[in-house]
Design a protein around this motif. Sequence first.
Motif, PDB file in Angstrom:
ATOM      1  N   THR A  67       0.835  -1.212   0.000  1.00  0.00           N
ATOM      2  CA  THR A  67       0.000   0.000   0.000  1.00  0.00           C
ATOM      3  C   THR A  67       0.870   1.262   0.000  1.00  0.00           C
ATOM      4  O   THR A  67       1.885   1.321   0.700  1.00  0.00           O
ATOM      5  CB  THR A  67      -0.917  -0.004   1.250  1.00  0.00           C
ATOM      6  OG1 THR A  67      -1.617  -1.245   1.271  1.00  0.00           O
ATOM      7  CG2 THR A  67      -1.919   1.130   1.214  1.00  0.00           C
ATOM      8  N   SER A  68       0.465   2.271  -0.770  1.00  0.00           N
ATOM      9  CA  SER A  68       1.293   3.480  -0.892  1.00  0.00           C
ATOM     10  C   SER A  68       0.974   4.501   0.207  1.00  0.00           C
ATOM     11  O   SER A  68      -0.098   4.480   0.820  1.00  0.00           O
ATOM     12  CB  SER A  68       1.050   4.140  -2.253  1.00  0.00           C
ATOM     13  OG  SER A  68      -0.224   4.767  -2.254  1.00  0.00           O
ATOM     14  N   GLN A  69       1.929   5.398   0.391  1.00  0.00           N
ATOM     15  CA  GLN A  69       1.790   6.506   1.350  1.00  0.00           C
ATOM     16  C   GLN A  69       0.529   7.321   1.032  1.00  0.00           C
ATOM     17  O   GLN A  69      -0.249   7.647   1.926  1.00  0.00           O
ATOM     18  CB  GLN A  69       3.044   7.394   1.237  1.00  0.00           C
ATOM     19  CG  GLN A  69       3.124   8.519   2.236  1.00  0.00           C
ATOM     20  CD  GLN A  69       3.703   8.084   3.574  1.00  0.00           C
ATOM     21  OE1 GLN A  69       4.179   6.965   3.743  1.00  0.00           O
ATOM     22  NE2 GLN A  69       3.661   8.966   4.539  1.00  0.00           N
ATOM     23  N   THR A  70       0.335   7.631  -0.254  1.00  0.00           N
ATOM     24  CA  THR A  70      -0.806   8.449  -0.688  1.00  0.00           C
ATOM     25  C   THR A  70      -2.129   7.785  -0.330  1.00  0.00           C
ATOM     26  O   THR A  70      -3.056   8.448   0.171  1.00  0.00           O
ATOM     27  CB  THR A  70      -0.741   8.671  -2.225  1.00  0.00           C
ATOM     28  OG1 THR A  70       0.606   8.979  -2.559  1.00  0.00           O
ATOM     29  CG2 THR A  70      -1.640   9.794  -2.664  1.00  0.00           C
ATOM     30  N   GLU A  71      -2.229   6.478  -0.566  1.00  0.00           N
ATOM     31  CA  GLU A  71      -3.466   5.754  -0.233  1.00  0.00           C
ATOM     32  C   GLU A  71      -3.760   5.847   1.259  1.00  0.00           C
ATOM     33  O   GLU A  71      -4.892   6.092   1.677  1.00  0.00           O
ATOM     34  CB  GLU A  71      -3.329   4.270  -0.604  1.00  0.00           C
ATOM     35  CG  GLU A  71      -3.496   3.939  -2.076  1.00  0.00           C
ATOM     36  CD  GLU A  71      -3.160   2.460  -2.348  1.00  0.00           C
ATOM     37  OE1 GLU A  71      -4.057   1.614  -2.150  1.00  0.00           O
ATOM     38  OE2 GLU A  71      -2.011   2.167  -2.724  1.00  0.00           O
ATOM     39  N   LEU A  72      -2.715   5.644   2.074  1.00  0.00           N
ATOM     40  CA  LEU A  72      -2.913   5.663   3.527  1.00  0.00           C
ATOM     41  C   LEU A  72      -3.277   7.062   4.014  1.00  0.00           C
ATOM     42  O   LEU A  72      -4.141   7.227   4.878  1.00  0.00           O
ATOM     43  CB  LEU A  72      -1.651   5.160   4.243  1.00  0.00           C
ATOM     44  CG  LEU A  72      -1.389   3.664   4.079  1.00  0.00           C
ATOM     45  CD1 LEU A  72       0.016   3.310   4.551  1.00  0.00           C
ATOM     46  CD2 LEU A  72      -2.414   2.834   4.835  1.00  0.00           C
ATOM     47  N   GLU A  73      -2.631   8.074   3.428  1.00  0.00           N
ATOM     48  CA  GLU A  73      -2.963   9.449   3.828  1.00  0.00           C
ATOM     49  C   GLU A  73      -4.409   9.779   3.487  1.00  0.00           C
ATOM     50  O   GLU A  73      -5.094  10.460   4.251  1.00  0.00           O
ATOM     51  CB  GLU A  73      -1.977  10.443   3.182  1.00  0.00           C
ATOM     52  CG  GLU A  73      -0.617  10.399   3.871  1.00  0.00           C
ATOM     53  CD  GLU A  73       0.448  11.282   3.232  1.00  0.00           C
ATOM     54  OE1 GLU A  73       0.140  11.978   2.238  1.00  0.00           O
ATOM     55  OE2 GLU A  73       1.594  11.272   3.730  1.00  0.00           O
ATOM     56  N   ALA A  74      -4.880   9.256   2.359  1.00  0.00           N
ATOM     57  CA  ALA A  74      -6.277   9.479   1.961  1.00  0.00           C
ATOM     58  C   ALA A  74      -7.235   8.806   2.952  1.00  0.00           C
ATOM     59  O   ALA A  74      -8.273   9.380   3.328  1.00  0.00           O
ATOM     60  CB  ALA A  74      -6.512   8.954   0.549  1.00  0.00           C
ATOM     61  N   VAL A  75      -6.892   7.604   3.391  1.00  0.00           N
ATOM     62  CA  VAL A  75      -7.723   6.890   4.372  1.00  0.00           C
ATOM     63  C   VAL A  75      -7.778   7.668   5.686  1.00  0.00           C
ATOM     64  O   VAL A  75      -8.846   7.848   6.286  1.00  0.00           O
ATOM     65  CB  VAL A  75      -7.180   5.456   4.615  1.00  0.00           C
ATOM     66  CG1 VAL A  75      -7.878   4.803   5.810  1.00  0.00           C
ATOM     67  CG2 VAL A  75      -7.363   4.599   3.374  1.00  0.00           C
ATOM     68  N   ILE A  76      -6.611   8.169   6.135  1.00  0.00           N
ATOM     69  CA  ILE A  76      -6.571   8.942   7.390  1.00  0.00           C
ATOM     70  C   ILE A  76      -7.407  10.220   7.247  1.00  0.00           C
ATOM     71  O   ILE A  76      -8.168  10.581   8.155  1.00  0.00           O
ATOM     72  CB  ILE A  76      -5.115   9.267   7.797  1.00  0.00           C
ATOM     73  CG1 ILE A  76      -4.392   7.966   8.193  1.00  0.00           C
ATOM     74  CG2 ILE A  76      -5.077  10.268   8.957  1.00  0.00           C
ATOM     75  CD1 ILE A  76      -2.892   8.108   8.422  1.00  0.00           C
ATOM     76  N   ALA A  77      -7.304  10.879   6.085  1.00  0.00           N
ATOM     77  CA  ALA A  77      -8.086  12.103   5.859  1.00  0.00           C
ATOM     78  C   ALA A  77      -9.593  11.821   5.973  1.00  0.00           C
ATOM     79  O   ALA A  77     -10.343  12.610   6.564  1.00  0.00           O
ATOM     80  CB  ALA A  77      -7.753  12.689   4.488  1.00  0.00           C
TER      81      ALA A  77
END
Length: 292
Positions: free
Chosen positions: A77-87
Amino acid sequence: METHTAKILDGKALAQKIQTELAATITESQPKIGRVPGLAVLMVGDNPASAAYVKNKEKACAKVGIASFGKHFPTQTSQTELEAVIAQLNEDERVDGILVQLPLPNHLDAVGLLHTIAPDKDADGLHPVNLGRLVRGETGLRSCTPAGVMRLLQEYKISLAGKQAVVLGRSILVGKPMALMLLEADATVTIAHSRSQDLKTITQNADILIAAVGIPGLITADMVKPGAVVVDVGINRVTDSSGKNSLVGDVQFAATADVAEYITPVPGGIGPMTVAMLLQNTVSSYLQVHNL
């Protein structure tokens, strides 16, 4: 000569007591708020130790009545995907606490993810805003492990004011926030670490000795002042000659228990307290949002 054995600081029993209190708080607040508190634990990859910790946290949530919104992501899983989930979780009104289970796969930036979490949903108390509040002595979510240590000392009515406290370890997870919390409680604090010279002289002065370095059995009985309070934050998995696995702390428990007045066991000491404080932080955020 009479033999002396230290009194056990029983984190497991206190954690159960806290869970019972939190369950009662949730039962009472739910009708006013219209929902239960929610915690999202995010895990990436398949580290077996992490999986066990996450399961443990979710079980504890279920026990007190906190809803779990956790997600388990594949290793790549990419950093961007995880940041989107946290957002998304930041905006989700059902979620009061968010935490990312460490360690993460190497390609991910844990600090970057932590910075994405809204400070008031930072269930681990590690966001720079919450650490800043701790430095300033303001109310805010506190790092779970050191907060658990403080709560355990308080339960056993161990006075800290004016005492010499030595913290071994300087991590942002435990050592640094631990030192700040002890200062806040009016202790005189020394932080020692792997580069400290003559560690024994430093530790022998401690009325309160907190070991958080992750080196099995580093603290021997002769390093401990007679009558000291010894708190072992280390959780190390060791394998003996017959290939049997066990968990040990940073302190040589049996020998040190003959010298200290109080000591925490591993397991059953600080581990359960860390989880209890995570639940406490989640419930605090939940009540805060609704000014209860």
